[in-house]
Design an enzyme around this catalytic site. Sequence first.
Site, PDB file in Angstrom:
ATOM      1  N   THR A  73      13.519   8.360 -21.466  1.00  0.00           N
ATOM      2  CA  THR A  73      12.939   7.288 -20.648  1.00  0.00           C
ATOM      3  C   THR A  73      12.297   6.217 -21.520  1.00  0.00           C
ATOM      4  O   THR A  73      12.494   5.020 -21.294  1.00  0.00           O
ATOM      5  CB  THR A  73      11.923   7.867 -19.659  1.00  0.00           C
ATOM      6  OG1 THR A  73      12.610   8.640 -18.676  1.00  0.00           O
ATOM      7  CG2 THR A  73      11.145   6.758 -18.960  1.00  0.00           C
ATOM      8  N   ASN A 150      24.972  11.604 -15.240  1.00  0.00           N
ATOM      9  CA  ASN A 150      24.323  12.908 -15.245  1.00  0.00           C
ATOM     10  C   ASN A 150      24.622  13.734 -14.004  1.00  0.00           C
ATOM     11  O   ASN A 150      24.517  14.958 -14.030  1.00  0.00           O
ATOM     12  CB  ASN A 150      22.805  12.744 -15.395  1.00  0.00           C
ATOM     13  CG  ASN A 150      22.232  11.751 -14.403  1.00  0.00           C
ATOM     14  OD1 ASN A 150      22.647  10.595 -14.372  1.00  0.00           O
ATOM     15  ND2 ASN A 150      21.280  12.176 -13.610  1.00  0.00           N
ATOM     16  N   CYS A 324      15.079  14.332 -12.179  1.00  0.00           N
ATOM     17  CA  CYS A 324      13.947  13.434 -12.420  1.00  0.00           C
ATOM     18  C   CYS A 324      13.425  12.851 -11.119  1.00  0.00           C
ATOM     19  O   CYS A 324      13.214  11.653 -10.988  1.00  0.00           O
ATOM     20  CB  CYS A 324      14.373  12.320 -13.380  1.00  0.00           C
ATOM     21  SG  CYS A 324      14.924  12.943 -14.978  1.00  0.00           S
TER      22      CYS A 324
END
Length: 388
Positions: A73, A150, A324
């Site tokens: 990030t 992802n 996330c």
Amino acid sequence: MTADRVYLDWNATTPLRPEARAAIATALDMAGNPSSIHAEGRAARGLVEQARGTVAAAVGAEPRNVVFTSGGTEANTLALTPGLRIGSQTIDRLVVSAIEHASVLAGGRFPHTGVATVQVTREGVVDLDHLRSLLAGARPALVSVMLANNETGAQQPIHDIAEIVHAADGLLHVDAIQALGKIRFTLKELGADLVSLSAHKVGGPKGIGALVLRDNLVAPEPVLRGGGQELGRRAGTENVAGIAGFGAAVAAAIPTMAEDMARVEKLRNRLEANLRQTEGSVIIAESVPRLPNTTLFAVPGLRAETAVIGFDLAGIAVSSGSACSSGKVRASHVLEAMGFGPELAQSAIRLSLGWSSSESDIDRCLQAWRKLAGNLTKRDHETVLERF
């Protein structure tokens, strides 16, 4: 991971490699600050620079162009910085694909008014024509596209994207966090100007990543200011243990990557062949190149949260998509961007494998799935969870 459980959520995070664990332990026993010039400091600096060289070599970069960060990030945020320059032209515009990680979709440090979104196809691949239209006749932009998604595992045509971006005098940032250790790539082959990496996706520790710059690219404005660490590009005493673990994980992963991923892909293909036997099942993005370890599938009407909990009760760790999102199961923005309706988007389950995945893992997963899917087709999901 305990011996009685099966871990099939490698895209969320990987187990720590033994080599990384050993490197971390060695670093933790060191007293020196890597900025100190005495022997202890030089020893710590040696670990940092050894890891920097390893990470650089893995992606075909110069070690001086690897900037260690606190994770993926921060690497993405550092990359997405207004003020990057091409000659005398300052870039103040950002273009991101609709399927990017949340840290990219947030726009980094660009104002929201300076961010545009490029669409993707039904297969989850960037729409190149739409990208061209966003760049045509406009000020040069920084374009951010992930190498491999992802959730779906779909690989993006980064080389083609780079040609389009550079023809429009722009710069290309590639989030390669999911790709490292799964597919081979270099900055030159991609045509990327900036690449983000993360250690815990390749068997390293959590909390360490890197932004890798193309040679001769002026570094982005630092996010953290203070000391002169990382050649002034990221202030703060380096996380020596994390960096050492990152380097050790990469050093262990790259030499065996082709062999490991070929074996994993065979497991994945066997898994998918059996999943297709469930009536109504859909394998997402199966018609395009994908990461060899990733399956995203759905059975409309079977809620993902039910399946994730059901698998967990059977001793199997899977995911509904990105990890996330504060631990919550929610409809995937990736599938919504691909044009799938809420019924399918809320049913998607991600299975991701890794270097230690085995035939028995697949057997247990399929056994649990057959039981879960059979129950779910007969009863609503609350009742199923009570009986599973």
